[in-house]
Design a protein around this motif. Structure first.
Motif, PDB file in Angstrom:
ATOM      1  N   CYS A 129       0.910  -1.368   0.026  1.00  0.00           N
ATOM      2  CA  CYS A 129      -0.093   0.004   0.067  1.00  0.00           C
ATOM      3  C   CYS A 129       1.159   1.218   0.074  1.00  0.00           C
ATOM      4  O   CYS A 129       0.266   2.380  -0.483  1.00  0.00           O
ATOM      5  CB  CYS A 129      -0.813  -0.174   1.306  1.00  0.00           C
ATOM      6  SG  CYS A 129      -2.022  -1.416   1.150  1.00  0.00           S
ATOM      7  N   SER A 130       2.139   0.962   0.348  1.00  0.00           N
ATOM      8  CA  SER A 130       2.839   2.262   0.428  1.00  0.00           C
ATOM      9  C   SER A 130       3.642   2.534  -1.090  1.00  0.00           C
ATOM     10  O   SER A 130       4.135   3.750  -1.314  1.00  0.00           O
ATOM     11  CB  SER A 130       4.255   2.043   1.299  1.00  0.00           C
ATOM     12  OG  SER A 130       5.012   1.141   0.770  1.00  0.00           O
ATOM     13  N   GLN A 131       3.528   1.444  -1.928  1.00  0.00           N
ATOM     14  CA  GLN A 131       4.009   1.642  -3.284  1.00  0.00           C
ATOM     15  C   GLN A 131       3.033   1.947  -4.426  1.00  0.00           C
ATOM     16  O   GLN A 131       3.333   2.295  -5.380  1.00  0.00           O
ATOM     17  CB  GLN A 131       4.618   0.335  -3.649  1.00  0.00           C
ATOM     18  CG  GLN A 131       6.084   0.143  -2.691  1.00  0.00           C
ATOM     19  CD  GLN A 131       6.473  -1.267  -3.002  1.00  0.00           C
ATOM     20  OE1 GLN A 131       7.107  -1.378  -3.858  1.00  0.00           O
ATOM     21  NE2 GLN A 131       6.171  -2.264  -2.071  1.00  0.00           N
ATOM     22  N   VAL A 132       1.875   1.607  -3.960  1.00  0.00           N
ATOM     23  CA  VAL A 132       0.633   1.714  -5.156  1.00  0.00           C
ATOM     24  C   VAL A 132      -0.442   2.465  -4.503  1.00  0.00           C
ATOM     25  O   VAL A 132      -0.674   2.437  -3.273  1.00  0.00           O
ATOM     26  CB  VAL A 132       0.393   0.381  -5.813  1.00  0.00           C
ATOM     27  CG1 VAL A 132       1.773  -0.263  -6.442  1.00  0.00           C
ATOM     28  CG2 VAL A 132      -0.330  -0.607  -4.524  1.00  0.00           C
ATOM     29  N   ALA A 133      -1.289   2.708  -5.487  1.00  0.00           N
ATOM     30  CA  ALA A 133      -2.692   3.217  -4.899  1.00  0.00           C
ATOM     31  C   ALA A 133      -3.633   2.451  -5.192  1.00  0.00           C
ATOM     32  O   ALA A 133      -4.109   1.980  -6.444  1.00  0.00           O
ATOM     33  CB  ALA A 133      -2.992   4.345  -5.862  1.00  0.00           C
ATOM     34  N   TYR A 134      -4.181   1.518  -4.054  1.00  0.00           N
ATOM     35  CA  TYR A 134      -5.283   0.548  -4.345  1.00  0.00           C
ATOM     36  C   TYR A 134      -6.657   1.191  -4.509  1.00  0.00           C
ATOM     37  O   TYR A 134      -7.022   2.305  -3.713  1.00  0.00           O
ATOM     38  CB  TYR A 134      -5.320  -0.181  -3.049  1.00  0.00           C
ATOM     39  CG  TYR A 134      -4.400  -1.465  -3.023  1.00  0.00           C
ATOM     40  CD1 TYR A 134      -3.215  -1.533  -2.300  1.00  0.00           C
ATOM     41  CD2 TYR A 134      -4.822  -2.583  -3.905  1.00  0.00           C
ATOM     42  CE1 TYR A 134      -2.414  -2.488  -2.631  1.00  0.00           C
ATOM     43  CE2 TYR A 134      -3.833  -3.803  -3.691  1.00  0.00           C
ATOM     44  CZ  TYR A 134      -2.582  -3.848  -3.090  1.00  0.00           C
ATOM     45  OH  TYR A 134      -1.835  -4.791  -3.101  1.00  0.00           O
ATOM     46  N   SER A 135      -7.498   0.664  -5.323  1.00  0.00           N
ATOM     47  CA  SER A 135      -8.938   0.844  -5.328  1.00  0.00           C
ATOM     48  C   SER A 135      -9.366   0.298  -4.062  1.00  0.00           C
ATOM     49  O   SER A 135      -8.910  -0.416  -3.355  1.00  0.00           O
ATOM     50  CB  SER A 135      -9.545   0.310  -6.329  1.00  0.00           C
ATOM     51  OG  SER A 135      -9.899  -1.099  -6.428  1.00  0.00           O
ATOM     52  N   GLU A 136     -10.816   0.611  -3.660  1.00  0.00           N
ATOM     53  CA  GLU A 136     -11.472  -0.009  -2.483  1.00  0.00           C
ATOM     54  C   GLU A 136     -11.659  -1.619  -2.828  1.00  0.00           C
ATOM     55  O   GLU A 136     -11.519  -1.921  -3.966  1.00  0.00           O
ATOM     56  CB  GLU A 136     -13.125   0.478  -2.427  1.00  0.00           C
ATOM     57  CG  GLU A 136     -12.722   1.875  -1.729  1.00  0.00           C
ATOM     58  CD  GLU A 136     -11.984   1.907  -0.538  1.00  0.00           C
ATOM     59  OE1 GLU A 136     -11.065   2.754  -0.222  1.00  0.00           O
ATOM     60  OE2 GLU A 136     -12.245   1.343   0.547  1.00  0.00           O
ATOM     61  N   PRO A 137     -11.601  -2.441  -1.878  1.00  0.00           N
ATOM     62  CA  PRO A 137     -11.689  -3.839  -2.235  1.00  0.00           C
ATOM     63  C   PRO A 137     -12.798  -4.370  -2.851  1.00  0.00           C
ATOM     64  O   PRO A 137     -13.901  -3.956  -2.890  1.00  0.00           O
ATOM     65  CB  PRO A 137     -11.550  -4.529  -0.706  1.00  0.00           C
ATOM     66  CG  PRO A 137     -11.958  -3.415   0.232  1.00  0.00           C
ATOM     67  CD  PRO A 137     -11.698  -2.315  -0.569  1.00  0.00           C
ATOM     68  N   VAL A 138     -12.470  -5.215  -3.673  1.00  0.00           N
ATOM     69  CA  VAL A 138     -13.492  -6.048  -4.410  1.00  0.00           C
ATOM     70  C   VAL A 138     -13.635  -7.489  -3.934  1.00  0.00           C
ATOM     71  O   VAL A 138     -14.544  -8.341  -4.099  1.00  0.00           O
ATOM     72  CB  VAL A 138     -13.447  -6.216  -5.853  1.00  0.00           C
ATOM     73  CG1 VAL A 138     -13.300  -4.746  -6.586  1.00  0.00           C
ATOM     74  CG2 VAL A 138     -12.150  -6.683  -6.356  1.00  0.00           C
ATOM     75  N   ILE A 139     -12.709  -8.077  -3.341  1.00  0.00           N
ATOM     76  CA  ILE A 139     -12.460  -9.438  -2.835  1.00  0.00           C
ATOM     77  C   ILE A 139     -11.898  -9.401  -1.294  1.00  0.00           C
ATOM     78  O   ILE A 139     -11.143  -8.725  -1.320  1.00  0.00           O
ATOM     79  CB  ILE A 139     -11.951 -10.392  -3.765  1.00  0.00           C
ATOM     80  CG1 ILE A 139     -10.462  -9.984  -3.960  1.00  0.00           C
ATOM     81  CG2 ILE A 139     -12.484 -10.813  -5.097  1.00  0.00           C
ATOM     82  CD1 ILE A 139      -9.478 -11.033  -3.164  1.00  0.00           C
ATOM     83  N   VAL A 140     -12.608 -10.235  -0.529  1.00  0.00           N
ATOM     84  CA  VAL A 140     -11.908 -10.540   0.608  1.00  0.00           C
ATOM     85  C   VAL A 140     -11.863 -12.010   1.028  1.00  0.00           C
ATOM     86  O   VAL A 140     -12.602 -12.833   0.619  1.00  0.00           O
ATOM     87  CB  VAL A 140     -12.671  -9.968   1.931  1.00  0.00           C
ATOM     88  CG1 VAL A 140     -12.292 -10.559   3.195  1.00  0.00           C
ATOM     89  CG2 VAL A 140     -13.072  -8.483   1.658  1.00  0.00           C
ATOM     90  N   SER A 141     -10.726 -12.557   1.321  1.00  0.00           N
ATOM     91  CA  SER A 141     -10.409 -13.926   1.456  1.00  0.00           C
ATOM     92  C   SER A 141      -9.618 -14.466   2.675  1.00  0.00           C
ATOM     93  O   SER A 141      -8.936 -13.811   3.081  1.00  0.00           O
ATOM     94  CB  SER A 141      -9.779 -14.500  -0.039  1.00  0.00           C
ATOM     95  OG  SER A 141      -8.656 -13.834  -0.284  1.00  0.00           O
ATOM     96  N   THR A 142      -9.595 -15.741   2.568  1.00  0.00           N
ATOM     97  CA  THR A 142      -8.745 -16.369   3.595  1.00  0.00           C
ATOM     98  C   THR A 142      -7.617 -17.316   3.082  1.00  0.00           C
ATOM     99  O   THR A 142      -7.357 -17.415   1.714  1.00  0.00           O
ATOM    100  CB  THR A 142      -9.724 -17.351   4.501  1.00  0.00           C
ATOM    101  OG1 THR A 142     -10.201 -18.419   3.337  1.00  0.00           O
ATOM    102  CG2 THR A 142     -10.861 -16.915   5.072  1.00  0.00           C
ATOM    103  N   GLU A 143      -6.886 -17.717   3.821  1.00  0.00           N
ATOM    104  CA  GLU A 143      -5.575 -18.563   3.457  1.00  0.00           C
ATOM    105  C   GLU A 143      -5.703 -20.015   4.017  1.00  0.00           C
ATOM    106  O   GLU A 143      -6.315 -20.261   5.314  1.00  0.00           O
ATOM    107  CB  GLU A 143      -4.411 -17.968   4.089  1.00  0.00           C
ATOM    108  CG  GLU A 143      -4.302 -16.478   3.643  1.00  0.00           C
ATOM    109  CD  GLU A 143      -3.349 -16.405   2.152  1.00  0.00           C
ATOM    110  OE1 GLU A 143      -3.326 -17.605   1.604  1.00  0.00           O
ATOM    111  OE2 GLU A 143      -3.312 -15.354   1.582  1.00  0.00           O
ATOM    112  N   SER A 144      -5.165 -21.194   3.290  1.00  0.00           N
ATOM    113  CA  SER A 144      -5.181 -22.332   3.806  1.00  0.00           C
ATOM    114  C   SER A 144      -3.838 -22.942   3.513  1.00  0.00           C
ATOM    115  O   SER A 144      -3.162 -22.413   2.591  1.00  0.00           O
ATOM    116  CB  SER A 144      -6.367 -23.058   2.990  1.00  0.00           C
ATOM    117  OG  SER A 144      -7.483 -22.598   3.778  1.00  0.00           O
TER     118      SER A 144
END
Ligand code: 6CS
Length: 298
Positions: A129-144
């Motif tokens: 987030c310090s290197q690019v400009a992110y839009s608002e999120p379109v996906i939220v996810s988990t890790e496995s």
């Protein structure tokens, strides 16, 4: 077809420093070699005007379903490119062009103007987030973890990996999961670097790794075609992740325009249908913000 993009459109970028030969152009015998990227970044021209003028914006993707997917006919789909294409169309930019590249190359390539945005499920965290400009999120996810059938070594948490120095975990170099292991101080000796989903599963089934660390939905997609492994429940001590399109900081005015249209799109039934198609929770995306997800450490 909504997902059909011109066959010249899919290019294969091995890395940020490589000239991208349009995959379809190469297949169709066209000789045009594209200098990756668009004029926007070099001249600072308006990305919206550029997209309207040339008829597309170029996006970095990884080809990791359901986040991003390159179909056999060269069309680019997946949750993030499909959302980006839909919002761009609402802004008067008719199409996108996908460039397949490793996650580690996405931000350097964006800032070297090889592409105009990253729509790959590049999860938000402080260093990104310090290197690019992110839009608002379109996906939220988990890790496995992908593990051997029956999970014989009971690999269920990052803490468990740290506690057992004999465990080897396959991860993508420069990926979000590698950052989680690094933050947990899991030694490099326990990490097996692999290039993509398929090679992560191969490392697991060949016994070079005891688990493969990747987003839950990506492992579920791999398990549809390969029953030799199983996918753990979401890892309780891995951060909740999310992503949206990432732009150059110099294109933040376009990102603001994009965000306005994205908000309207996220409130539409089309967004719900698209998220359902790819297995994501639309409500979770509506309930998250880039500011919140950019607090993720690493
Ligand atoms: O953001 C990342 O780095 C991760 N995102 C996805 C969709 N897959 C793996 C990658 O490490």
């Amino acid at each position: 077809m909504t997902n059909q993009i011109s066959r010249r459109a899919v290019v294969r970028g091995v890395g940020a420093a490589t000239l991208a030969v349009p995959l379809a152009a190469w297949l169709s015998g066209c000789s045009r070699v594209e200098t990756p990227g668009s004029a926007a970044g070099q001249t600072g021209t308006d990305l919206l005007a550029l997209g309207k003028k040339q008829g597309y914006l170029r996006v970095a993707i990884a080809n990791e379903p359901p986040y991003t997917q390159v179909n056999p006919d060269g069309t680019v789909t997946g949750a993030e490119p499909d959302v980006f294409r839909a919002v761009c169309k609402r802004l008067g930019i008719p199409d996108i062009q996908g460039v397949v590249t490793p996650y580690a190359s996405m931000i350097p390539g964006l800032n070297a103007n090889r592409w105009d945005a990253i729509t790959a499920g590049l999860f938000m965290k402080q260093s990104r987030c310090s290197q690019v400009a992110y839009s608002e999120p379109v996906i939220v996810s988990t890790e496995s973890f992908a593990v051997a059938k029956g999970n014989p070594k009971k690999i269920l948490t990052v803490a468990g990996v740290l506690a057992n120095k004999d465990l080897k975990i396959a991860v993508l170099p420069g990926g979000f999961e590698e950052g989680i292991l690094k933050a947990a101080k899991v030694p490099a000796a326990q990490q097996v670097k692999v290039n993509d989903g398929r090679s992560g599963i191969e490392a697991l089934t060949a016994g070079r790794a005891d688990a493969f660390f990747l987003p839950t939905l990506s492992l579920d997609a791999l398990a549809k075609a390969d029953t030799s492994f199983e996918v753990t429940a979401p890892i309780p001590d891995a951060p909740r992740t999310g992503s949206g399109a990432a732009f150059r900081k110099s294109d933040s005015s376009f990102m603001e325009t994009y965000n306005k249209e994205l908000k309207a799109y996220k409130d539409s039934p089309e967004f719900d249908a698209l998220m359902k198609k790819w297995g994501f929770d639309a409500a979770a995306a509506r309930g998250s913000t880039a500011a919140e997800l950019c607090k993720n450490e690493g």
